[in-house]
Design a protein around this motif. Structure first.
Motif, PDB file in Angstrom:
ATOM      1  N   ILE A  12       0.828  -1.208   0.000  1.00 33.41           N
ATOM      2  CA  ILE A  12       0.000   0.000   0.000  1.00 33.41           C
ATOM      3  C   ILE A  12       0.864   1.260   0.000  1.00 33.41           C
ATOM      4  O   ILE A  12       0.653   2.188  -0.789  1.00 33.41           O
ATOM      5  N   VAL A  13       1.850   1.301   0.897  1.00 37.50           N
ATOM      6  CA  VAL A  13       2.671   2.505   1.014  1.00 37.50           C
ATOM      7  C   VAL A  13       3.514   2.714  -0.242  1.00 37.50           C
ATOM      8  O   VAL A  13       3.577   3.824  -0.791  1.00 37.50           O
ATOM      9  N   LYS A  14       4.138   1.670  -0.731  1.00 38.37           N
ATOM     10  CA  LYS A  14       4.970   1.814  -1.928  1.00 38.37           C
ATOM     11  C   LYS A  14       4.137   2.226  -3.134  1.00 38.37           C
ATOM     12  O   LYS A  14       4.564   3.061  -3.945  1.00 38.37           O
ATOM     13  N   SER A  15       2.953   1.658  -3.253  1.00 41.65           N
ATOM     14  CA  SER A  15       2.072   2.010  -4.366  1.00 41.65           C
ATOM     15  C   SER A  15       1.643   3.472  -4.276  1.00 41.65           C
ATOM     16  O   SER A  15       1.610   4.191  -5.281  1.00 41.65           O
ATOM     17  N   SER A  16       1.332   3.929  -3.055  1.00 43.89           N
ATOM     18  CA  SER A  16       0.921   5.319  -2.856  1.00 43.89           C
ATOM     19  C   SER A  16       2.069   6.272  -3.178  1.00 43.89           C
ATOM     20  O   SER A  16       1.862   7.311  -3.829  1.00 43.89           O
ATOM     21  N   ILE A  17       3.270   5.911  -2.758  1.00 42.84           N
ATOM     22  CA  ILE A  17       4.430   6.761  -3.024  1.00 42.84           C
ATOM     23  C   ILE A  17       4.674   6.884  -4.526  1.00 42.84           C
ATOM     24  O   ILE A  17       4.869   7.981  -5.064  1.00 42.84           O
ATOM     25  N   LEU A  70       2.399  11.025 -10.678  1.00 42.01           N
ATOM     26  CA  LEU A  70       1.255  11.827 -11.113  1.00 42.01           C
ATOM     27  C   LEU A  70       1.181  13.197 -10.455  1.00 42.01           C
ATOM     28  O   LEU A  70       0.287  13.989 -10.748  1.00 42.01           O
ATOM     29  N   GLY A  71       2.106  13.465  -9.530  1.00 42.64           N
ATOM     30  CA  GLY A  71       2.112  14.757  -8.841  1.00 42.64           C
ATOM     31  C   GLY A  71       0.928  14.956  -7.918  1.00 42.64           C
ATOM     32  O   GLY A  71       0.473  16.088  -7.709  1.00 42.64           O
ATOM     33  N   ILE A  72       0.408  13.858  -7.342  1.00 43.04           N
ATOM     34  CA  ILE A  72      -0.755  13.944  -6.442  1.00 43.04           C
ATOM     35  C   ILE A  72      -0.339  14.556  -5.106  1.00 43.04           C
ATOM     36  O   ILE A  72       0.660  14.156  -4.513  1.00 43.04           O
ATOM     37  N   VAL A  73      -1.097  15.534  -4.650  1.00 37.87           N
ATOM     38  CA  VAL A  73      -0.856  16.149  -3.342  1.00 37.87           C
ATOM     39  C   VAL A  73      -2.111  15.981  -2.507  1.00 37.87           C
ATOM     40  O   VAL A  73      -3.201  16.373  -2.918  1.00 37.87           O
ATOM     41  N   ARG A  74      -1.955  15.397  -1.333  1.00 39.49           N
ATOM     42  CA  ARG A  74      -3.100  15.130  -0.456  1.00 39.49           C
ATOM     43  C   ARG A  74      -2.678  15.456   0.970  1.00 39.49           C
ATOM     44  O   ARG A  74      -1.576  15.074   1.389  1.00 39.49           O
ATOM     45  N   PRO A  75      -3.499  16.142   1.769  1.00 34.92           N
ATOM     46  CA  PRO A  75      -3.068  16.561   3.114  1.00 34.92           C
ATOM     47  C   PRO A  75      -3.072  15.412   4.119  1.00 34.92           C
ATOM     48  O   PRO A  75      -3.846  15.398   5.075  1.00 34.92           O
TER      49      PRO A  75
END
Length: 532
Positions: free
Chosen positions: A253-258, A264-269
């Motif tokens: 999960i963490v590696k995929s999210s990273i 894709l330049g995704i920014v999430r708080p």
């Protein structure tokens, strides 16, 4: 001739038995420390191991066993621990002489659970200091204000699930629904994954959370103690705390999210974003702390963690996974437990709940489009109720390991110097201290007024330690308090929490689980409020 051989073998076995099993039980006597008479071999864990006593009950028993002392000796199996009860001595150990007590006891050896060994709780020495200073800016008030958006969304989702039922009284087991709430918050705020564990009850994230935090049953308890006390034997038997499936799940999960965020330049708080920022550019503490914080129980960060020179840790993907896992571990179990106890106390103390509901209604009236971060943290009575819940139902014990030889100088007439060696363990019995009538009159009474403006200034910080004490306190105190307050704000905006037929009054703690929970579950009712 063979009789001599038998006698020699018997003598050797007896000597070995005495050396390994009896001598450790005399450890504190030899050092002039009054020990508690404990169960042979199993030490003070005898009652827990046999399922006759909860961890909380054991802590309270050892706390009361040697009255009028600043400290006493206790044994976890045959491993000695010094039980420190005096607030001034606790401050000395956790703050003033912190460099002598840097570490927690290593629960799980690094080569047994590599993913666990990299998390902030398990790290030791310089590795811990560097990682704590690196991560510390991610848990400040300003960062929590951004994450509040995610918490608020999950709070609305949680309460809407029950509003859709259109029933006047809904009977629920609070541990079940609150672990689902904390699961969804952690999935969102730490891992960047959206879940609805109330509607999708068997989603993989929730099932993995249950598996990760399940410490019930003889096998789990036996494995835990074996890994902690005799790690080589546990490794030989291939015993682990977390299954390979759990390790693989969180790592993936963490590696995929990273990868997706970087590509894709995704920014999430959320926490993954903060960890990525710490890895790329480093994070800095705010120049000034805001006047408003998450509450009385919030622990302030030590100055040593605010010095950018100490933030030297390089954050690998595995480090990020480990931090996310411990964040999940603490939030899923510990925070949901506080919520359960608070719900129970509100149900059996309706006058407290009525006053809290009035404050919630007044706060809502002042918010044009839903509760804000500032409005939630400005609720004084909410903070009093949460603070009292964590006073009455805290994490039972905090530990420290002596990392440099240390001497406790005598203070009382019967004391003599106590010389602690490297690797000697210190236990701080938080539950015993929080239930001591010397510090809290009528300690079994749920009384939020202990934390009103007039009274809370008189509370010694080292008699109130829901998140530990000193530089090694809990880094996530702000996050935990924020989600507790948000959850009850949303719930009590629409429902009253009431006892039902299955509610256990008075509440009895389970003796079959290591974690603190109710014997028969936290069964309560959500009664829809009739608003005028």
């Amino acid at each position: 001739m063979w009789w001599w051989i038998v006698a020699a073998v018997a003598a050797a076995a007896a000597t070995l038995w005495y050396w390994l099993m009896i001598c450790p039980q005399k450890y504190w006597l030899k050092r002039g420390v009054k020990p508690r008479t404990s169960g042979f071999l199993l030490g003070d864990n005898l009652g827990i191991f046999l399922g006759r006593q909860s961890l909380v009950e054991m802590v309270e028993v050892v706390y009361k066993s040697c009255p009028n002392t600043r400290y006493s000796g206790t044994y976890q199996f045959f491993r000695p621990s010094l039980l420190v009860k005096d607030p001034d001595l606790i401050k000395q150990i956790t703050v003033k002489d912190f460099d002598h007590f840097l570490d927690h006891r290593s629960l799980i050896p690094e080569d047994s659970e590599p993913l666990w060994s990299k998390n902030l709780f398990a790290l030791t020495g310089k590795a811990w200091r560097d990682m704590r200073s690196t991560l510390s800016p991610a848990f400040t008030s300003s960062k929590m204000k951004h994450i509040f958006t995610l918490i608020s969304q999950n709070g609305e989702q949680f309460v809407n699930h029950f509003l859709k039922k259109d029933e006047k009284l809904i009977t629920v087991e609070m541990k079940d629904i609150f672990t689902r709430f904390t699961n969804d918050i952690i999935a969102s705020a730490a891992f960047g994954i959206e879940c609805d564990s109330l509607s999708n009850r068997n989603n993989e994230f929730y099932l993995m959370g249950k598996e990760t935090t399940n410490f019930s049953g003889f096998r789990k308890i036996f494995s835990f103690f074996l890994i902690m006390l005799i790690p080589k034997v546990a490794k030989l038997l291939k015993m682990t705390m977390f299954s390979q499936e759990v390790n693989n799940f969180f790592t993936t999960i963490v590696k995929s999210s990273i990868r997706s965020r970087e590509q894709l330049g995704i920014v999430r708080p959320d926490m993954i974003h903060l960890l990525l920022e710490a890895r790329k550019n480093g994070l800095k503490h705010e120049e000034t702390q805001p006047a408003q914080d998450t509450g009385f129980a919030t622990v302030q960060e030590s100055e040593i963690h605010k010095d950018p020179k100490n933030a030297k840790a390089e954050i690998t993907d595995q480090d990020m996974t480990s931090q996310a896992l411990i964040f999940f571990f603490a939030g899923f179990e510990s925070v949901s437990a506080v919520m359960c106890f608070m719900a129970h106390e509100l149900a059996v103390n309706p006058e407290v709940q009525e006053r809290l509901i009035r404050e919630i209604d007044e706060t809502l009236e002042g918010c044009k489009s839903g509760v804000t971060y500032e409005a939630l943290l400005g609720m004084k009575y909410m903070d009093m109720v949460v603070s009292e819940t964590m006073r009455k139902w805290p994490n039972p014990v905090v530990d420290r390991i002596c990392t440099k030889a240390y001497t406790i100088e005598p203070k009382l007439p019967h004391e003599k110097p106590v010389h602690l060696k490297v690797n000697d363990a210190v236990w701080i019995p938080v539950f015993g201290i929080h239930r001591d009538p010397e510090y809290y009159p009528e300690p079994d009474k749920f009384d939020p007024e202990r934390f009103n403006d007039e009274n809370k200034v008189n509370i010694n910080p080292y008699t109130y330690m829901p998140f530990g004490a000193g530089p090694r306190n809990c880094i996530g105190s702000r996050f935990a308090l924020l989600e507790i307050k948000a959850l009850f704000f949303y719930v009590l905006s629409h429902f009253e929490i009431v006892p039902v037929e299955k509610t256990q009054i008075p509440l009895v703690l389970s003796k079959k689980k290591l974690n603190m929970t109710a014997e028969n579950g936290f069964w309560l009712g959500l009664k829809r409020r009739s608003k005028v």
